[in-house]
Design a protein around this motif. Structure first.
Motif, mmCIF file in Angstrom:
data_model
loop_
_atom_site.group_PDB
_atom_site.id
_atom_site.type_symbol
_atom_site.label_atom_id
_atom_site.label_comp_id
_atom_site.label_asym_id
_atom_site.label_seq_id
_atom_site.Cartn_x
_atom_site.Cartn_y
_atom_site.Cartn_z
ATOM 1 N N VAL A 381 88.634 98.811 114.068
ATOM 2 C CA VAL A 381 89.986 98.053 113.894
ATOM 3 C C VAL A 381 90.058 97.977 112.574
ATOM 4 N N PRO A 382 91.063 98.893 111.786
ATOM 5 C CA PRO A 382 91.242 98.797 110.392
ATOM 6 C C PRO A 382 92.478 97.732 110.173
ATOM 7 N N SER A 383 92.767 97.631 108.817
ATOM 8 C CA SER A 383 94.169 96.672 108.679
ATOM 9 C C SER A 383 95.299 97.531 108.284
ATOM 10 N N ASP A 384 94.956 98.908 108.295
ATOM 11 C CA ASP A 384 96.063 99.778 107.750
ATOM 12 C C ASP A 384 96.455 100.952 108.656
ATOM 13 N N GLY A 385 95.914 101.043 109.760
ATOM 14 C CA GLY A 385 95.900 101.980 110.678
ATOM 15 C C GLY A 385 95.852 101.692 112.200
ATOM 16 N N PRO A 386 95.996 102.659 113.025
ATOM 17 C CA PRO A 386 95.809 102.501 114.589
ATOM 18 C C PRO A 386 94.388 102.239 114.885
ATOM 19 N N VAL A 387 94.148 101.561 116.135
ATOM 20 C CA VAL A 387 92.964 101.144 116.673
ATOM 21 C C VAL A 387 92.348 102.522 117.085
ATOM 22 N N LYS A 388 91.225 102.784 116.700
ATOM 23 C CA LYS A 388 90.646 104.003 117.390
ATOM 24 C C LYS A 388 89.478 103.525 118.418
ATOM 25 N N TYR A 389 89.248 104.298 119.430
ATOM 26 C CA TYR A 389 88.324 103.887 120.639
ATOM 27 C C TYR A 389 87.666 105.017 120.731
ATOM 28 N N TYR A 390 86.403 104.700 120.813
ATOM 29 C CA TYR A 390 85.333 105.724 121.134
ATOM 30 C C TYR A 390 84.326 105.416 122.057
ATOM 31 N N ARG A 391 83.720 106.636 122.849
ATOM 32 C CA ARG A 391 82.671 106.399 123.835
ATOM 33 C C ARG A 391 81.263 106.677 123.204
ATOM 34 N N TYR A 392 80.444 105.704 123.553
ATOM 35 C CA TYR A 392 79.148 105.666 122.854
ATOM 36 C C TYR A 392 77.918 105.981 123.906
ATOM 37 N N ASP A 393 77.284 107.130 123.906
ATOM 38 C CA ASP A 393 76.268 107.338 124.607
ATOM 39 C C ASP A 393 74.842 106.812 123.907
ATOM 40 N N ARG A 394 74.070 105.689 124.601
ATOM 41 C CA ARG A 394 73.123 105.365 123.754
ATOM 42 C C ARG A 394 71.884 106.077 123.568
ATOM 43 N N LYS A 397 72.693 108.663 121.251
ATOM 44 C CA LYS A 397 73.072 108.388 119.931
ATOM 45 C C LYS A 397 74.253 109.137 119.680
ATOM 46 N N LYS A 398 75.299 109.374 120.329
ATOM 47 C CA LYS A 398 76.328 110.113 120.027
ATOM 48 C C LYS A 398 77.706 109.453 120.743
ATOM 49 N N THR A 399 78.467 109.621 119.335
ATOM 50 C CA THR A 399 79.869 108.657 119.634
ATOM 51 C C THR A 399 80.980 109.947 119.666
#
Length: 716
Positions: A381-394, A397-399
């Protein structure tokens, strides 16, 4: 364990209204200790008559076709609140269906194949979560903003939705879900006694309910474990403090209540509370400010009460948590002064957090984790752009980037939000947030190239706080050419008990002085043009707006009050029945109407008592079904102003409550507010256009005082 940790959701009571599509927060059923205000409107709360004072029509404001459209900032997001099912096989998110937010579900490996599984056609769903069955999604909804919440279960295999709490006039509260009892949910229901909630286990498939705890002790809230056993019951003490009882403990005398497990004095009541139990039920996590200023995080052996300090911060309370999805163990927590400062408890997730911290500029939020903890869903969540969503494989170690919450925000001229600390006149640190028009701050240092018209945007609560991040209201106003300043005045939460308690009995007193001091800081620092400062806010922020125009009538150029109380006596006199256990707290923090001194204080601090001092333009927005700040609060100040021939514009929504949930209503009100502010501060406007379409907007008073509004209203 506390539900917020159990189901991995962030429960935020957002009292600022007009939540934008770019915001990640959403309203939800009131927590155990909600801020004060009153129940739904009564039958005789009719709109005031039209003003009789003759008012010259306003001039047309300057139109700018390059502005970010309101429907981008205040419409629905493309997708929001993604979650994994507990087994990780499915992914869900909120997305619109015919303009109304609903839950979508699809295969975890291919979110593009998701389909809607709910069919809300009116207000939109704002909070939902997965049951441990992996075949059911649960969500809550009210009617028209009345906050009589019902809990619904969606059977994904059958494609059916069931109301699990089909009782009129109740406000259901979700108390827990558990991997040990996947087919049930623990719910508080106030059907037996409107003042208190009894706890029931409800079968998700059949809706059958079983009483777990009959609340005959006037308890305001509960802490339960994964066996749905009540481990602590909390009631408010006569001094406004909290008393926690272990109902399973053996009393000293037969027939008597057990001795308190935990007693919290009034001065610590907002900064000391259980966070929840771990999965074993043997460990209690506790935020505690007793004997210190800020709330630190402790781990307690529940049986022995032996405490271990986990995390503390000298400047701010610990407020945010990351919890293991299976064991319930707290793994990390953050105190929030100007921005979150995370500290790791479980070092096994340290590499994961460090890797995810490299995703980019913004605040990292862990939204959802599979039960086996192999995959996470995270947001940047930045203050000056859209929210970016990611999937993370533990394991790998990959997003993997999934999507943003709103594609239309990409490439728009959004502005950075700058944290600033302002000194109050008596030396308090007021953590504040400043957003400037992008073109006015070429060096991005939080200082404009010349003083600007400014909007002081006051948060609600008042026992809440402003935070850093993507804020639709800030972006909207900055894009219209205004500096925007949000101030955590005394009484705000998160900065320790001394700061919070400094606001006791200071409504319209030192709490307002803090806002004035912040304006002075902005003017002295050449951020703001002192002749062009507006005040605006919702709930307490709406009250602060009315205070600004009555107590300091020459300070502000105009004001926008959204669902703000005008009379503190009537506010406290109409507290909903199920908030009665907290009434002592309200009296201690605001003024006790049961004493002559308290009655006098409440009268003196009510804007209605000073309505004759208003000399600057005022816009009021109100939901007719508001259960916290009734329509009568706005009606009475409008009528009082009309009686004195003081102009006021009043916008009313018959299908809204404490804030405007429907995007059509948000956009219509903000279209009115944008033109109103332009007339006051001189900024540009986007024409109303079709922004009234689909809205329930009514303008009982002052339609002629805002340019173009009368012409844009649907013709009867």
């Amino acid at each position: 364990m506390a539900l917020a940790k159990k189901i991995g959701l962030s429960f935020v009571l957002s009292l600022l209204v007009g939540v934008a599509a770019c915001a990640e927060t959403a309203e939800y059923p009131p927590p155990v200790t909600p801020p004060p205000p009153p129940p739904a409107r009564t039958a005789d709360a009719t709109p005031p008559p039209a003003a009789t004072a003759a008012v010259k029509g306003p001039a047309a404001p300057r139109v700018d076709t390059s502005l970010i459209p309101r429907d981008v900032l205040f419409g629905n997001p493309d997708r929001a609140s993604p979650q994994f099912s507990r087994d990780g096989k499915q992914i869900s998110f909120l997305a619109p269906v015919d303009g109304v937010m609903n839950v979508w579900v699809g295969p975890a490996e291919d979110p593009s194949k998701a389909k809607p599984v709910t069919a809300d056609k009116v207000r939109g769903i704002r909070q939902y979560f997965w049951a441990y069955t992996n075949d059911h999604v649960l969500y809550v909804q009210d009617k028209g903003g009345d906050e009589n919440w019902h809990l619904y279960a969606v059977d994904l295999k059958k494609g059916e939705t069931k109301d699990l709490t089909p009782i009129d006039g109740i406000a259901a509260r979700i108390s827990g879900v558990s991997q040990k009892i996947p087919g049930e949910v623990l719910v508080g229901i106030n059907d037996r006694d409107k003042k208190v909630h009894d706890l029931y286990r409800i079968d998700i498939k059949t809706g059958e309910k079983k009483l777990v705890f009959k609340n005959e002790g006037n308890y305001a809230g509960f802490e339960t474990d994964d066996d749905f056993k009540v481990r602590l019951a909390m009631r408010k003490g006569p001094d406004g403090g909290d008393v926690f009882i272990d109902p399973n403990a053996k009393p000293k005398e037969k027939g008597k209540e057990p001795e308190p497990y935990l007693t919290v004095p009034f001065e610590d009541a907002e900064t000391t509370a259980p966070v929840g139990f771990d999965g074993s039920g043997k460990t209690l996590y506790l935020l505690d400010s007793r004997g210190r200023n800020t709330a630190a995080l402790f781990e307690l052996d529940f049986a022995t009460k032996k405490a271990k300090l986990l995390i503390e911060d000298a400047k701010a309370d610990v407020q945010r948590f990351i919890t293991h999805p299976k064991t319930g163990k707290l793994q990390a927590a953050a105190a929030v002064f100007d921005k979150p400062t995370w500290q790791t408890i479980d070092k096994s997730i340290q590499p994961d957090l460090e890797l995810l911290g490299k995703l980019g500029d913004g605040e990292l939020r862990v939204l959802s984790r599979t039960l086996d903890d192999k995959r996470w869903l995270v947001a940047l969540v930045p203050s000056d752009g859209p929210v970016k969503y990611y999937r993370y494989d533990r394991d790998k170690k990959k997003t993997e980037f999934l999507f943003t919450n709103l594609k239309a925000l990409e490439g728009k001229p959004l502005s950075k939000m700058h944290p600033v600390v302002i000194k109050s006149r008596d030396g308090l640190d007021l953590v504040s947030y400043l957003t400037l028009p992008k073109a006015s701050d070429p060096e991005v240092d939080g200082r404009p190239d010349k003083p600007l018209p400014m909007v002081l945007l006051v948060h609600g609560g008042p026992w809440a706080r402003d935070t850093w991040g993507l804020n639709g209201m800030h972006q909207w106003l900055a894009n219209r050419g205004y500096a925007v300043l949000s101030v955590n005045y005394r009484g705000s939460t998160g900065f320790g008990k001394k700061f919070l308690n400094a606001g006791n009995n200071e409504w319209a007193g030192k709490m307002h002085d803090d806002l004035i001091d912040a304006v002075k800081w902005a003017v002295d620092g050449k951020v703001a043009d002192g002749a062009k400062v507006a005040i605006m806010g919702g709930s307490y922020g709406g009250y602060a707006t009315l205070v600004g125009l009555t107590f300091t009538p020459d300070q502000f150029a105009c004001g926008v009050d959204i669902v703000g109380p005008s009379n503190l006596k009537t506010l406290l006199a109409t507290i909903p029945p199920y908030w009665a256990p907290m009434v002592a707290t309200f009296h201690k923090r605001m003024g006790d109407p049961g004493t002559p001194e308290g009655t006098k204080l409440l009268e003196e601090r009510s804007p209605l008592s000073h309505v004759g001092k208003i000399k600057k333009p005022l816009l009021i927005g109100q939901g007719a079904n508001d259960p916290r700040v009734k329509q009568a609060e706005s009606d009475q100040i409008v009528k009082a102003m009309q009686a004195k021939n003081i102009p006021v514009t009043y916008v009313l929504y018959p299908d809204e409550g404490h804030g405007f949930a429907r995007p059509e209503n948000r956009m219509s009100f903000n279209a009115v507010a944008e033109t109103f502010l332009a007339q006051c501060l001189g900024g540009p406007v986007e024409p109303v256009g079709d922004d009234f379409k689909g809205s329930s907007l009514q303008v009982p008073a002052g339609v002629e005082q805002v340019y173009g509004i009368s012409e844009a209203l649907p013709k009867k």
